[in-house]
Design a protein around this motif. Structure first.
Motif, PDB file in Angstrom:
ATOM      1  N   UNK A  90      25.642   5.935  -7.828  1.00 55.03           N
ATOM      2  CA  UNK A  90      24.918   6.324  -6.684  1.00 55.03           C
ATOM      3  C   UNK A  90      25.174   5.518  -5.563  1.00 55.03           C
ATOM      4  N   UNK A  95      20.945   3.366  -1.907  1.00 54.20           N
ATOM      5  CA  UNK A  95      19.986   3.905  -2.734  1.00 54.20           C
ATOM      6  C   UNK A  95      19.200   2.948  -3.533  1.00 54.20           C
ATOM      7  N   UNK A 144       9.046  11.642 -10.297  1.00 49.88           N
ATOM      8  CA  UNK A 144       8.442  12.932 -10.576  1.00 49.88           C
ATOM      9  C   UNK A 144       8.787  13.917  -9.492  1.00 49.88           C
ATOM     10  N   UNK A 145       9.018  15.004  -9.754  1.00 47.26           N
ATOM     11  CA  UNK A 145       9.281  16.179  -8.369  1.00 47.26           C
ATOM     12  C   UNK A 145       8.971  17.646  -9.293  1.00 47.26           C
ATOM     13  N   UNK A 146       8.226  18.532  -8.311  1.00 49.69           N
ATOM     14  CA  UNK A 146       7.892  19.671  -8.815  1.00 49.69           C
ATOM     15  C   UNK A 146       9.109  20.484  -8.641  1.00 49.69           C
ATOM     16  N   UNK A 147      10.080  20.450  -7.943  1.00 50.75           N
ATOM     17  CA  UNK A 147      11.001  21.504  -7.796  1.00 50.75           C
ATOM     18  C   UNK A 147      12.486  20.766  -8.553  1.00 50.75           C
ATOM     19  N   UNK A 148      12.776  19.701  -8.099  1.00 53.72           N
ATOM     20  CA  UNK A 148      13.840  18.835  -8.410  1.00 53.72           C
ATOM     21  C   UNK A 148      14.008  18.110 -10.032  1.00 53.72           C
ATOM     22  N   UNK A 149      15.080  18.230 -10.373  1.00 52.06           N
ATOM     23  CA  UNK A 149      15.356  17.352 -11.699  1.00 52.06           C
ATOM     24  C   UNK A 149      15.675  16.213 -11.049  1.00 52.06           C
ATOM     25  N   UNK A 150      14.835  14.994 -11.442  1.00 54.88           N
ATOM     26  CA  UNK A 150      14.981  13.894 -10.800  1.00 54.88           C
ATOM     27  C   UNK A 150      15.336  12.699 -11.962  1.00 54.88           C
ATOM     28  N   UNK A 173      17.326  10.361 -14.166  1.00 57.89           N
ATOM     29  CA  UNK A 173      18.591  10.013 -14.075  1.00 57.89           C
ATOM     30  C   UNK A 173      19.733   9.992 -15.187  1.00 57.89           C
ATOM     31  N   UNK A 228      10.466   2.224  -6.458  1.00 61.74           N
ATOM     32  CA  UNK A 228      10.525   3.159  -5.203  1.00 61.74           C
ATOM     33  C   UNK A 228      11.635   4.408  -5.503  1.00 61.74           C
ATOM     34  N   UNK A 229      11.744   4.559  -6.701  1.00 60.51           N
ATOM     35  CA  UNK A 229      12.680   5.827  -7.107  1.00 60.51           C
ATOM     36  C   UNK A 229      11.656   7.195  -6.913  1.00 60.51           C
ATOM     37  N   UNK A 230      12.286   8.274  -6.711  1.00 53.35           N
ATOM     38  CA  UNK A 230      11.568   9.426  -6.959  1.00 53.35           C
ATOM     39  C   UNK A 230      11.665   9.908  -8.336  1.00 53.35           C
ATOM     40  N   UNK A 241      15.493   1.227  -3.568  1.00 56.39           N
ATOM     41  CA  UNK A 241      14.815   1.292  -4.955  1.00 56.39           C
ATOM     42  C   UNK A 241      14.411  -0.224  -5.157  1.00 56.39           C
TER      43      UNK A 241
END
Lengths: 101, 378
Positions: free
Chosen positions: A35, A39, A7-13, A15, A3-5, A43
């Motif tokens: 964290x 969270x 992949x993201x088109x804007x943010x560097x996710x 870890x 349940x982690x994010x 997750x």
């Protein structure tokens, strides 16, 4: 940790924190050091943090910023810890808060 | 006893801007915030801002947050995180509780020659059957999870409210990999900007206007498994027989915000009720000073708006605080304030902004009428 994010088109996710182990209701889960406890629980699919005193109703994430106290749990023996604003430390022992017990 | 020239409460856009202005003028500035990270809502706002180039339009909120933090550091602002103001006493004293819930906390008494309150706002809720079930949360809470903590609050989401928060957070939930299965709005049409609504429509999210949530149904595990919505009549009452069930594990509520006034109440600042600004707010003058001498306010705590107005109000509060400390001259301070009020007027234009400009003017007039000159706490 499905349940982690991841992949993201804007943010560097990606870890950067160290992976540590914490115990939630006698079950070991993985978390990132520093964290919010909440969270790590989300997750791992854990959505109930406490039960109310009088009616024994479940409560979970509601405000996410330390205002509502619905995500309070017992952490290392201390009750009423707002898990959304308390960082993970290695080896933490966390329990679902059940009323005042 | 510890003492600072200026203590700023809340490290969002308003508090950061106030701190930067005050520190640049040579004041010892302490900025306190209860969260684990500074920046307030800026680090949750991954969309590009609107407005003019003077307000960094086209820049994403979190980038603005990074710039402000760098500026604050350069100006020498001291930041205490995980710190909450829990008391206020005559003689400009405040009590700050420092530390995490699980660890050791200490209470520090501090003399704040000038105090700037920039505590922001909190989310409104909609109460329906099952609204306390785990899985029902504020839209802002969901936004915090995806954009700051990088964790999904749920998989299938029903968004309640189609104001800009509901629209933007819906889109951001999809960007994070969640499935938004419905957008529910009680009014007959979408509340927020058309450009945000268009993105939601293009993504194929079903939009239910003139509908409301009547129940969040828990499953065997005690968390939301199903959401019941219904059509509403002209008085926003659910129409029996129009109910439909949606399979979802999360309900996010984007029903507006209200100013967080606990701290201004603690300081016994005089309040007024203002509907368009979200509820009770502290009366203030054009220097952002409240009814209490030396106590200033800025940002959403003075009425819910957006990050750029918060920034500008924060600057005014910071400038006025250092002016009253004698660190900058009256004419210089006044010149800066006039410039900033001009930029604020530009931000408060158009169909969404005009009303706020009218209300802001009303608040300034009400201050003149009821208070005139701020007084010390007794």
């Amino acid at each position: 940790m499905s349940d982690r994010v991841d992949q993201h088109c804007i943010l560097d996710v990606k870890k950067t924190g160290r992976t540590v182990k914490i115990t939630v209701d006698d079950k070991e889960i993985e978390a990132y050091e520093g964290e919010p406890i909440l969270s790590a629980l989300l997750a791992s699919g854990i959505k109930i943090n406490r039960y109310t005193v009088k009616k024994h109703e479940p409560r979970g994430l509601f405000c996410g910023i330390g205002q509502c106290s619905d995500c309070s749990m017992v952490v290392d023996g201390k009750a009423n810890v707002r898990t959304c604003i308390t960082p993970v430390k290695e080896g933490m022992v966390i329990k679902t808060q059940d009323g005042l017990k | 006893m510890l003492e600072r020239d200026v203590v700023v409460v809340g490290a969002g856009p308003a508090g950061l801007a106030a701190s930067i202005e005050a520190a640049k003028a040579g004041a010892d500035v302490l900025l306190v915030d209860l969260n684990m990270k500074p920046g307030g809502q800026l680090f949750k706002q991954i969309h590009k801002f609107f407005g003019s180039s003077a307000h960094r339009s086209g820049t994403r909120g979190f980038e603005i947050g990074k710039m402000l933090l760098a500026e604050a550091e350069e100006a020498g602002v001291e930041i205490w995180l995980q710190s909450t103001v829990i008391g206020a006493f005559p003689g400009n004293l405040i009590a700050i509780e420092k530390g995490t819930d699980g660890g050791n906390k200490e209470v520090i008494t501090m003399r704040a020659k000038k105090l700037i309150i920039a505590t922001g706002a909190s989310e409104n809720v909609v109460r329906f059957k099952g609204w306390t079930t785990p899985g029902v949360m504020g839209a802002g809470a969901a936004q915090t999870m995806i954009n700051v903590n990088h964790v999904k609050p749920g998989k299938k989401i029903v968004m309640v409210g189609s104001g800009n928060v509901g629209l933007i957070v819906s889109y951001q939930l999809m960007q994070a990999g969640c499935d938004v299965v419905a957008l529910v709005e009680a009014a007959p049409k979408i509340g927020g900007y058309a450009v945000h609504a268009a993105k939601i429509r293009r993504a194929g999210v079903p939009i239910y206007t003139q509908h409301t949530v009547v129940e969040a149904v828990p499953g065997e595990d005690g968390t939301v498994c199903k959401v019941v919505i219904a059509k509403v009549d002209d008085h926003f009452q659910p129409i029996p027989g129009t109910e439909q069930e949606i399979e979802a594990d999360t309900v996010t509520i984007g029903a507006g915000l209200k100013p967080a006034t606990d701290m201004v109440k603690l300081e016994k600042c005089q309040l007024t009720f203002n509907g368009p600004f979200g509820g009770f707010i502290p009366l203030h003058n054009d220097r952002m000073e409240t009814s209490r001498a030396g106590v200033y306010v800025a940002g959403d705590a003075t009425g819910v708006e957006e990050a750029n107005t918060a920034l500008e109000e924060g600057r005014i509060a910071g400038i006025s605080a250092v002016e009253s400390l004698g660190l900058i001259g009256e004419s210089e301070a006044e010149k800066k304030r006039i410039e900033i009020w001009g930029r604020l007027e530009a931000l408060r234009m158009g169909p969404f902004g005009e009303r706020r400009q009218i209300e802001k003017n009303n608040i300034l007039a009400e201050y003149e009428e009821k208070i005139g000159t701020a007084v010390e706490m007794e």
